[in-house]
Scaffold this active site. Structure first.
Site, PDB file in Angstrom:
ATOM      1  N   SER A 229     -57.709 -64.515 -45.009  1.00 34.56           N
ATOM      2  CA  SER A 229     -57.709 -65.980 -44.976  1.00 34.56           C
ATOM      3  C   SER A 229     -56.916 -66.577 -46.130  1.00 34.56           C
ATOM      4  CB  SER A 229     -59.150 -66.498 -45.059  1.00 34.56           C
ATOM      5  OG  SER A 229     -59.911 -66.010 -44.002  1.00 34.56           O
TER       6      SER A 229
ATOM      7  N   HIS B  52     -52.237 -64.603 -40.082  1.00 33.36           N
ATOM      8  CA  HIS B  52     -53.553 -65.241 -40.186  1.00 33.36           C
ATOM      9  C   HIS B  52     -53.872 -66.066 -38.948  1.00 33.36           C
ATOM     10  CE1 HIS B  52     -56.250 -68.465 -42.230  1.00 33.36           C
ATOM     11  NE2 HIS B  52     -56.982 -67.481 -41.760  1.00 33.36           N
TER      12      HIS B  52
ATOM     13  N   GLU C  91     -50.582 -68.205 -39.172  1.00 30.41           N
ATOM     14  CA  GLU C  91     -49.764 -68.314 -40.385  1.00 30.41           C
ATOM     15  C   GLU C  91     -49.169 -66.949 -40.705  1.00 30.41           C
ATOM     16  OE1 GLU C  91     -51.554 -71.330 -43.424  1.00 30.41           O
ATOM     17  OE2 GLU C  91     -53.194 -70.261 -42.476  1.00 30.41           O
TER      18      GLU C  91
ATOM     19  N   ASN D  77     -55.527 -73.158 -45.091  1.00 30.98           N
ATOM     20  CA  ASN D  77     -56.767 -73.217 -45.868  1.00 30.98           C
ATOM     21  C   ASN D  77     -56.630 -74.092 -47.113  1.00 30.98           C
ATOM     22  OD1 ASN D  77     -59.022 -72.080 -44.656  1.00 30.98           O
ATOM     23  ND2 ASN D  77     -58.242 -70.008 -44.956  1.00 30.98           N
TER      24      ASN D  77
HETATM   25  N1  LIG Z   1     -64.421 -65.807 -39.727  1.00 29.09           N
HETATM   26  C1  LIG Z   1     -63.411 -66.640 -39.794  1.00 29.09           C
HETATM   27  O1  LIG Z   1     -63.538 -67.851 -39.535  1.00 29.09           O
HETATM   28  C2  LIG Z   1     -62.047 -66.121 -40.160  1.00 29.09           C
HETATM   29  C3  LIG Z   1     -60.913 -66.876 -39.796  1.00 29.09           C
HETATM   30  C4  LIG Z   1     -59.641 -66.387 -40.108  1.00 29.09           C
HETATM   31  C5  LIG Z   1     -59.522 -65.203 -40.821  1.00 29.09           C
HETATM   32  N2  LIG Z   1     -60.644 -64.511 -41.189  1.00 29.09           N
HETATM   33  C6  LIG Z   1     -60.450 -63.274 -41.924  1.00 29.09           C
HETATM   34  O2  LIG Z   1     -60.565 -62.189 -41.013  1.00 29.09           O
HETATM   35  C7  LIG Z   1     -61.153 -61.072 -41.669  1.00 29.09           C
HETATM   36  C8  LIG Z   1     -62.422 -60.667 -40.939  1.00 29.09           C
HETATM   37  O3  LIG Z   1     -63.289 -61.780 -40.895  1.00 29.09           O
HETATM   38  P1  LIG Z   1     -64.526 -61.829 -39.868  1.00 29.09           P
HETATM   39  O4  LIG Z   1     -65.106 -63.174 -39.987  1.00 29.09           O
HETATM   40  O5  LIG Z   1     -64.107 -61.316 -38.533  1.00 29.09           O
HETATM   41  O6  LIG Z   1     -65.503 -60.776 -40.572  1.00 29.09           O
HETATM   42  P2  LIG Z   1     -66.639 -59.878 -39.919  1.00 29.09           P
HETATM   43  O7  LIG Z   1     -67.487 -59.411 -41.046  1.00 29.09           O
HETATM   44  O8  LIG Z   1     -67.275 -60.562 -38.762  1.00 29.09           O
HETATM   45  O9  LIG Z   1     -65.818 -58.651 -39.323  1.00 29.09           O
HETATM   46  C9  LIG Z   1     -65.244 -57.671 -40.132  1.00 29.09           C
HETATM   47  C10 LIG Z   1     -65.394 -56.369 -39.392  1.00 29.09           C
HETATM   48  O10 LIG Z   1     -64.657 -55.381 -40.117  1.00 29.09           O
HETATM   49  C11 LIG Z   1     -65.409 -54.206 -40.055  1.00 29.09           C
HETATM   50  N3  LIG Z   1     -65.006 -53.315 -41.138  1.00 29.09           N
HETATM   51  C12 LIG Z   1     -65.282 -53.433 -42.459  1.00 29.09           C
HETATM   52  N4  LIG Z   1     -64.745 -52.403 -43.133  1.00 29.09           N
HETATM   53  C13 LIG Z   1     -64.119 -51.614 -42.223  1.00 29.09           C
HETATM   54  C14 LIG Z   1     -63.374 -50.416 -42.294  1.00 29.09           C
HETATM   55  N5  LIG Z   1     -63.185 -49.796 -43.455  1.00 29.09           N
HETATM   56  N6  LIG Z   1     -62.878 -49.890 -41.153  1.00 29.09           N
HETATM   57  C15 LIG Z   1     -63.073 -50.506 -39.968  1.00 29.09           C
HETATM   58  N7  LIG Z   1     -63.756 -51.664 -39.840  1.00 29.09           N
HETATM   59  C16 LIG Z   1     -64.272 -52.194 -40.948  1.00 29.09           C
HETATM   60  C17 LIG Z   1     -66.857 -54.666 -40.182  1.00 29.09           C
HETATM   61  O11 LIG Z   1     -67.752 -53.668 -39.740  1.00 29.09           O
HETATM   62  C18 LIG Z   1     -66.853 -55.911 -39.300  1.00 29.09           C
HETATM   63  O12 LIG Z   1     -67.185 -55.648 -37.956  1.00 29.09           O
HETATM   64  C19 LIG Z   1     -61.374 -61.484 -43.115  1.00 29.09           C
HETATM   65  O13 LIG Z   1     -60.254 -61.121 -43.882  1.00 29.09           O
HETATM   66  C20 LIG Z   1     -61.473 -62.993 -43.004  1.00 29.09           C
HETATM   67  O14 LIG Z   1     -61.161 -63.679 -44.193  1.00 29.09           O
HETATM   68  C21 LIG Z   1     -61.886 -64.931 -40.861  1.00 29.09           C
END
Ligand SMILES: NC(=O)c1ccc[n+]([C@@H]2O[C@H](COP(=O)([O-])OP(=O)(O)OC[C@H]3O[C@@H](n4cnc5c(N)ncnc54)[C@H](O)[C@@H]3O)[C@@H](O)[C@H]2O)c1
Length: 305
Positions: free
Chosen positions: A107, A128, A140, A179
């Protein structure tokens, strides 16, 4: 985010491997994918049979090495933790073909810092997606200090293939563009709430019934053009100094977090939520956003037609 992103690629006809740490985590992602597909079908943006066809293009696995074999593009969407992302990019670098592009859905963490864990920073960039990824058009594409032009261009092209609206972020600044804009608003909203200027409901309404309505159609700079730059300069002169410019997370927010009030997931944040409220709200949100997008894309079509 990962499951939603997998769904986008699958719908564009790509073969996708979705990786997580356990079968139950993969199942959680799969449920989110299905919910997104149902929302798109409901909105008339997918046809009967699309969901099944798209799902057939996705394999799920807990074996990262198998998933990396022969990939053209890897999109990382693990937890927002720089050390973890760096560790994983070191692995991706070894496991993926040398010509594969390695993208991160961070993010706003530094792309350059993530890419130094690889032997070729030129093939690493930010990609992103915004939440919910099956709905929000913005992607992005962010260049790290050493990201090659070819890598950035390829991700811009791929984003368009997914029917997204990519922007190129030319400098690796924290929070990229989206963001930074969003958190400038969040900081001011928290400030107004903490100062008692208006209630949480009224602050939210000031956005949803005010500038928020406009922003789906035109951004802040075009809004200024329409309002008149002389007018915007006059307002900037007395208003900018009155805006919150604190560099810290406000105590108001920290207090809520320390009290375990984390928003929807804990049942209380700025508002209260019952067990049924969260899924109902998400369904309503998806329907409203898709309706707005349809109206806006018709407007775009009319403009070009
Ligand atoms: N949630 C949002 O609104 C949003 C929006 C845009 C970007 N993001 C970004 O996307 C990314 C994920 O966010 P999210 O909200 O989906 O998080 P989340 O916690 O829901 O999902 C992350 C997933 O990654 C998995 N994971 C962690 N370590 C791992 C590994 N070593 N190997 C394989 N899988 C692994 C976890 O088990 C989990 O299922 C982050 O970088 C976040 O900043 C999130």
């Amino acid at each position: 985010m990962g499951a939603g992103i997998a769904g986008l690629f699958a719908h564009a006809g790509c073969k996708v491997s979705l990786v997580d740490l356990s079968e139950s985590l993969l199942q959680r992602g799969w449920r989110l994918l299905e919910m997104g597909q149902a929302a798109l079908l409901d909105a008339g943006l997918r046809e009967e049979g699309d969901a099944e066809a798209d799902q057939k293009r996705i394999t799920t696995t807990t074996r990262l090495d198998e998933a990396c074999e022969g990939v053209d593009l890897l999109v990382e969407a693990i937890s927002e933790d720089l050390d973890l992302k760096r560790e994983m990019f070191g692995k991706f670098d070894k496991m993926c073909p040398a010509e594969a592009i390695l993208a991160t859905n961070t993010s706003g963490l530094s792309i350059s810092a993530i890419s130094t864990a690889t032997r070729n920073s030129g093939r690493v960039a930010g990609m992103h997606f915004w939440n919910p990824p099956h709905i929000i058009p913005l992607v992005e594409v962010t260049k790290g200090d050493e990201t090659s032009d070819e890598t950035a261009q390829a991700l811009m092209d791929v984003s368009r293939l997914l029917s997204k609206k990519p922007i190129l972020v030319r400098q690796d600044v924290p929070g990229f563009v989206g963001n930074r804009l969003q958190f400038a608003v969040v900081r001011e909203a928290l400030h107004l709430l903490a100062e008692g200027v208006a209630s949480a409901e009224d602050i939210d309404t000031a956005m949803t019934a005010g500038p928020g309505i406009r922003y789906g159609f035109m951004g802040p700079l075009r809004t200024a053009d329409l309002g008149g730059l002389d007018v915007f300069r006059a307002i900037s002169e007395y208003l900018f100094t009155a805006l919150n410019s604190s560099g810290d997370a406000p105590p108001y927010l920290s207090n809520l977090v320390e009290a375990g009030k984390l928003g929807v997931k804990s049942g209380e944040g700025f508002y209260q939520y019952g067990a049924e409220d969260a899924p109902r709200f998400l369904t309503r949100r998806d329907r409203a956003l898709l309706g707005m997008l349809k109206a806006l894309s018709k407007e775009e079509g009319d403009k070009h037609g």
